[in-house]
Motif scaffolding. Structure first.
Motif, PDB file in Angstrom:
ATOM      1  N   VAL A  35     -46.555  14.416 -44.074  1.00 21.68           N
ATOM      2  CA  VAL A  35     -46.367  15.258 -45.255  1.00 21.68           C
ATOM      3  C   VAL A  35     -46.158  16.691 -44.785  1.00 21.68           C
ATOM      4  N   ALA A  36     -45.003  17.259 -45.095  1.00 20.65           N
ATOM      5  CA  ALA A  36     -44.684  18.627 -44.691  1.00 20.65           C
ATOM      6  C   ALA A  36     -43.769  19.240 -45.734  1.00 20.65           C
ATOM      7  N   TYR A  37     -43.782  20.572 -45.835  1.00 24.69           N
ATOM      8  CA  TYR A  37     -42.944  21.211 -46.846  1.00 24.69           C
ATOM      9  C   TYR A  37     -41.472  20.889 -46.602  1.00 24.69           C
ATOM     10  N   GLN A  56     -50.450  19.931 -55.401  1.00 27.67           N
ATOM     11  CA  GLN A  56     -50.747  18.745 -56.204  1.00 27.67           C
ATOM     12  C   GLN A  56     -49.547  17.804 -56.277  1.00 27.67           C
ATOM     13  N   LEU A  57     -48.345  18.349 -56.364  1.00 25.81           N
ATOM     14  CA  LEU A  57     -47.146  17.515 -56.403  1.00 25.81           C
ATOM     15  C   LEU A  57     -46.996  16.723 -55.105  1.00 25.81           C
ATOM     16  N   PHE A  58     -47.278  17.374 -53.980  1.00 30.81           N
ATOM     17  CA  PHE A  58     -47.187  16.675 -52.699  1.00 30.81           C
ATOM     18  C   PHE A  58     -48.253  15.592 -52.599  1.00 30.81           C
ATOM     19  N   ALA A  59     -49.485  15.916 -52.993  1.00 31.06           N
ATOM     20  CA  ALA A  59     -50.549  14.912 -52.948  1.00 31.06           C
ATOM     21  C   ALA A  59     -50.226  13.731 -53.858  1.00 31.06           C
ATOM     22  N   ALA A  60     -49.609  14.015 -55.012  1.00 32.11           N
ATOM     23  CA  ALA A  60     -49.276  12.958 -55.963  1.00 32.11           C
ATOM     24  C   ALA A  60     -48.184  12.041 -55.431  1.00 32.11           C
ATOM     25  N   LYS A  61     -47.339  12.525 -54.522  1.00 30.98           N
ATOM     26  CA  LYS A  61     -46.324  11.670 -53.914  1.00 30.98           C
ATOM     27  C   LYS A  61     -46.952  10.667 -52.951  1.00 30.98           C
ATOM     28  N   VAL A  62     -48.091  11.048 -52.367  1.00 30.31           N
ATOM     29  CA  VAL A  62     -48.796  10.122 -51.483  1.00 30.31           C
ATOM     30  C   VAL A  62     -49.575   9.112 -52.307  1.00 30.31           C
ATOM     31  N   VAL A  63     -50.343   9.607 -53.270  1.00 32.86           N
ATOM     32  CA  VAL A  63     -51.108   8.724 -54.157  1.00 32.86           C
ATOM     33  C   VAL A  63     -51.185   9.378 -55.526  1.00 32.86           C
ATOM     34  N   PRO A  64     -50.606   8.772 -56.557  1.00 32.80           N
ATOM     35  CA  PRO A  64     -50.633   9.363 -57.895  1.00 32.80           C
ATOM     36  C   PRO A  64     -52.060   9.527 -58.395  1.00 32.80           C
ATOM     37  N   PRO A  65     -52.390  10.663 -58.987  1.00 33.01           N
ATOM     38  CA  PRO A  65     -53.741  10.857 -59.509  1.00 33.01           C
ATOM     39  C   PRO A  65     -53.969  10.036 -60.762  1.00 33.01           C
ATOM     40  N   ASP A 108     -49.093  22.052 -41.784  1.00 29.81           N
ATOM     41  CA  ASP A 108     -48.873  23.491 -41.895  1.00 29.81           C
ATOM     42  C   ASP A 108     -49.436  24.155 -43.157  1.00 29.81           C
ATOM     43  N   TYR A 109     -49.328  25.479 -43.116  1.00 28.01           N
ATOM     44  CA  TYR A 109     -50.051  26.334 -44.057  1.00 28.01           C
ATOM     45  C   TYR A 109     -49.564  26.221 -45.489  1.00 28.01           C
ATOM     46  N   GLN A 110     -48.361  25.707 -45.698  1.00 28.96           N
ATOM     47  CA  GLN A 110     -47.877  25.554 -47.074  1.00 28.96           C
ATOM     48  C   GLN A 110     -48.654  24.495 -47.837  1.00 28.96           C
ATOM     49  N   LEU A 111     -49.330  23.577 -47.135  1.00 28.71           N
ATOM     50  CA  LEU A 111     -49.947  22.414 -47.776  1.00 28.71           C
ATOM     51  C   LEU A 111     -51.423  22.272 -47.413  1.00 28.71           C
ATOM     52  N   GLN A 112     -52.136  23.373 -47.346  1.00 26.21           N
ATOM     53  CA  GLN A 112     -53.527  23.339 -46.896  1.00 26.21           C
ATOM     54  C   GLN A 112     -54.476  22.699 -47.909  1.00 26.21           C
ATOM     55  N   LEU A 113     -54.060  22.575 -49.158  1.00 26.34           N
ATOM     56  CA  LEU A 113     -54.901  21.914 -50.160  1.00 26.34           C
ATOM     57  C   LEU A 113     -54.711  20.406 -50.185  1.00 26.34           C
ATOM     58  N   VAL A 114     -53.621  19.915 -49.609  1.00 19.94           N
ATOM     59  CA  VAL A 114     -53.279  18.496 -49.727  1.00 19.94           C
ATOM     60  C   VAL A 114     -54.345  17.568 -49.141  1.00 19.94           C
ATOM     61  N   PRO A 115     -54.899  17.841 -47.944  1.00 23.43           N
ATOM     62  CA  PRO A 115     -55.919  16.908 -47.432  1.00 23.43           C
ATOM     63  C   PRO A 115     -57.084  16.714 -48.390  1.00 23.43           C
ATOM     64  N   GLY A 116     -57.570  17.793 -49.003  1.00 27.11           N
ATOM     65  CA  GLY A 116     -58.683  17.677 -49.942  1.00 27.11           C
ATOM     66  C   GLY A 116     -58.304  16.929 -51.206  1.00 27.11           C
ATOM     67  N   GLY A 140     -59.891  22.504 -48.790  1.00 27.67           N
ATOM     68  CA  GLY A 140     -58.720  21.637 -48.766  1.00 27.67           C
ATOM     69  C   GLY A 140     -58.445  21.121 -47.367  1.00 27.67           C
ATOM     70  N   MET A 141     -58.490  21.998 -46.381  1.00 26.65           N
ATOM     71  CA  MET A 141     -58.272  21.584 -45.002  1.00 26.65           C
ATOM     72  C   MET A 141     -59.371  20.637 -44.524  1.00 26.65           C
ATOM     73  N   LEU A 142     -60.595  20.875 -44.976  1.00 30.82           N
ATOM     74  CA  LEU A 142     -61.714  20.035 -44.562  1.00 30.82           C
ATOM     75  C   LEU A 142     -61.645  18.624 -45.142  1.00 30.82           C
ATOM     76  N   GLY A 143     -60.677  18.350 -45.984  1.00 29.84           N
ATOM     77  CA  GLY A 143     -60.453  16.986 -46.437  1.00 29.84           C
ATOM     78  C   GLY A 143     -59.933  16.081 -45.331  1.00 29.84           C
ATOM     79  N   ALA A 144     -59.459  16.676 -44.229  1.00 32.13           N
ATOM     80  CA  ALA A 144     -58.948  15.898 -43.105  1.00 32.13           C
ATOM     81  C   ALA A 144     -60.089  15.426 -42.208  1.00 32.13           C
ATOM     82  N   ASP A 145     -59.814  14.391 -41.414  1.00 34.68           N
ATOM     83  CA  ASP A 145     -60.757  13.904 -40.402  1.00 34.68           C
ATOM     84  C   ASP A 145     -60.587  14.641 -39.086  1.00 34.68           C
ATOM     85  N   VAL A 146     -59.352  15.042 -38.792  1.00 32.69           N
ATOM     86  CA  VAL A 146     -59.037  15.820 -37.604  1.00 32.69           C
ATOM     87  C   VAL A 146     -58.178  16.993 -38.035  1.00 32.69           C
TER      88      VAL A 146
END
Length: 282
Positions: A20-22, A137-146, A189-197, A234-240
């Motif tokens: 997932v990237a901008y 939110q749009l990017f996260a929704a493409k991975v898994v719809p809320p 990258d920095y455009q999507l720092q909320l996506v992991p959370g 948001g970043m802390l939603g990641a495992d690594v």
């Protein structure tokens, strides 16, 4: 990728990965016979450039302006079927506030250890932060719809209509369920720092990695960002969480321990019952 807690994030040839990237790693232009499409290895995220042999699905935007919804749907189908790329189309006003203003003019200078402050002008604009949240939110929704529309804590319950146009929503039936249950999700990258959370909220047991391609500033400068806690969480939603340098990784860990409930060391954090690995991957 390394191991975080009990989750093994080492990639093998059998793994399936959602990157997932901008920017999608594609150059897409109009041509006399339709479109000219080629891989763009300068983006640094295509699987061939990174030496990844596994099955990769990409989620991101292209630079080509496609205002017509029918053309969006046709191009979306083409890129998905032939390139395994899931494209997100952003309305021009939303893209300008999100990318050209908040990301490039506000966030990038802070991350590069700079702060542009003009006299009598507040460099932070709430509507640009809102655009950043909407796009993430749009990017996260493409991975898994809320299950239902949601925004990060402390945000108003719904975005202005001008920032949530129909052309920016996840519409296509063929991409509504990108995540099937066994992929690793790798956000860039920095455009999507909320996506992991945001993904973690919907998929608590998923494997998520995040890599920041630019520096991370000292905590004293990061403290100037009004929504620093939301970005860090948001970043802390990641495992690594990976960085280009050891200094950037250390700056992040210290900021996370100062501005969130995270505890631990420069290389390993505990947050909301999970263990998160922090390291440099130059």
């Amino acid at each position: 990728m390394q191991q975080a807690g009990e989750k093994q994030l080492t990639l093998t040839t059998e793994d399936r990965v959602i990157i997932v990237a901008y920017h999608l790693p594609l150059r897409v232009d109009r041509a006399s016979n339709g479109y000219s499409i080629e891989w763009d290895d300068e983006r640094g995220i295509d699987k061939h450039g990174m030496g990844l042999p596994m099955n990769v699905t990409y989620v991101g935007c292209i630079e080509l302006d496609v205002p017509d919804i029918a053309e969006q749907e046709a191009l979306e189908k083409l890129l998905f079927e032939q390139y395994n790329c899931i494209v997100i189309f952003l309305e021009n006003k939303l893209r300008d506030k999100f990318y050209h203003r908040f990301c490039r003019l506000y966030l990038a200078p802070v991350m590069h250890n700079q702060m542009h402050v003009m006299e009598d002008v507040d460099p932070f604009q709430p509507d640009e932060w809102r655009a950043y949240c909407v796009v993430n939110q749009l990017f996260a929704a493409k991975v898994v719809p809320p299950p239902r529309p949601s925004l990060p804590p402390s945000l108003p319950p719904s975005p202005p209509p001008s920032l949530s146009p129909p052309s920016a929503r996840a519409r296509s039936p063929q991409v509504m369920e990108v995540y099937s249950g066994d992929e690793m999700i790798w956000v860039h990258d920095y455009q999507l720092q909320l996506v992991p959370g945001l993904v973690r909220e919907r998929l608590p047991k998923s494997r998520i990695g995040f890599f920041l391609h630019i520096p991370f500033p000292p905590e004293e400068l990061f403290a100037k960002i009004p929504w620093r806690q939301q970005i860090l969480e948001g970043m802390l939603g990641a495992d690594v969480i990976g960085f280009q340098t050891i200094l950037a990784a250390r700056n992040f860990s210290r900021a996370a321990r100062r501005f969130t409930d995270a505890t631990g060391s420069d290389k390993k954090l505990k947050f909301q019952g999970r263990t998160i690995a922090i390291d440099a991957f130059p």
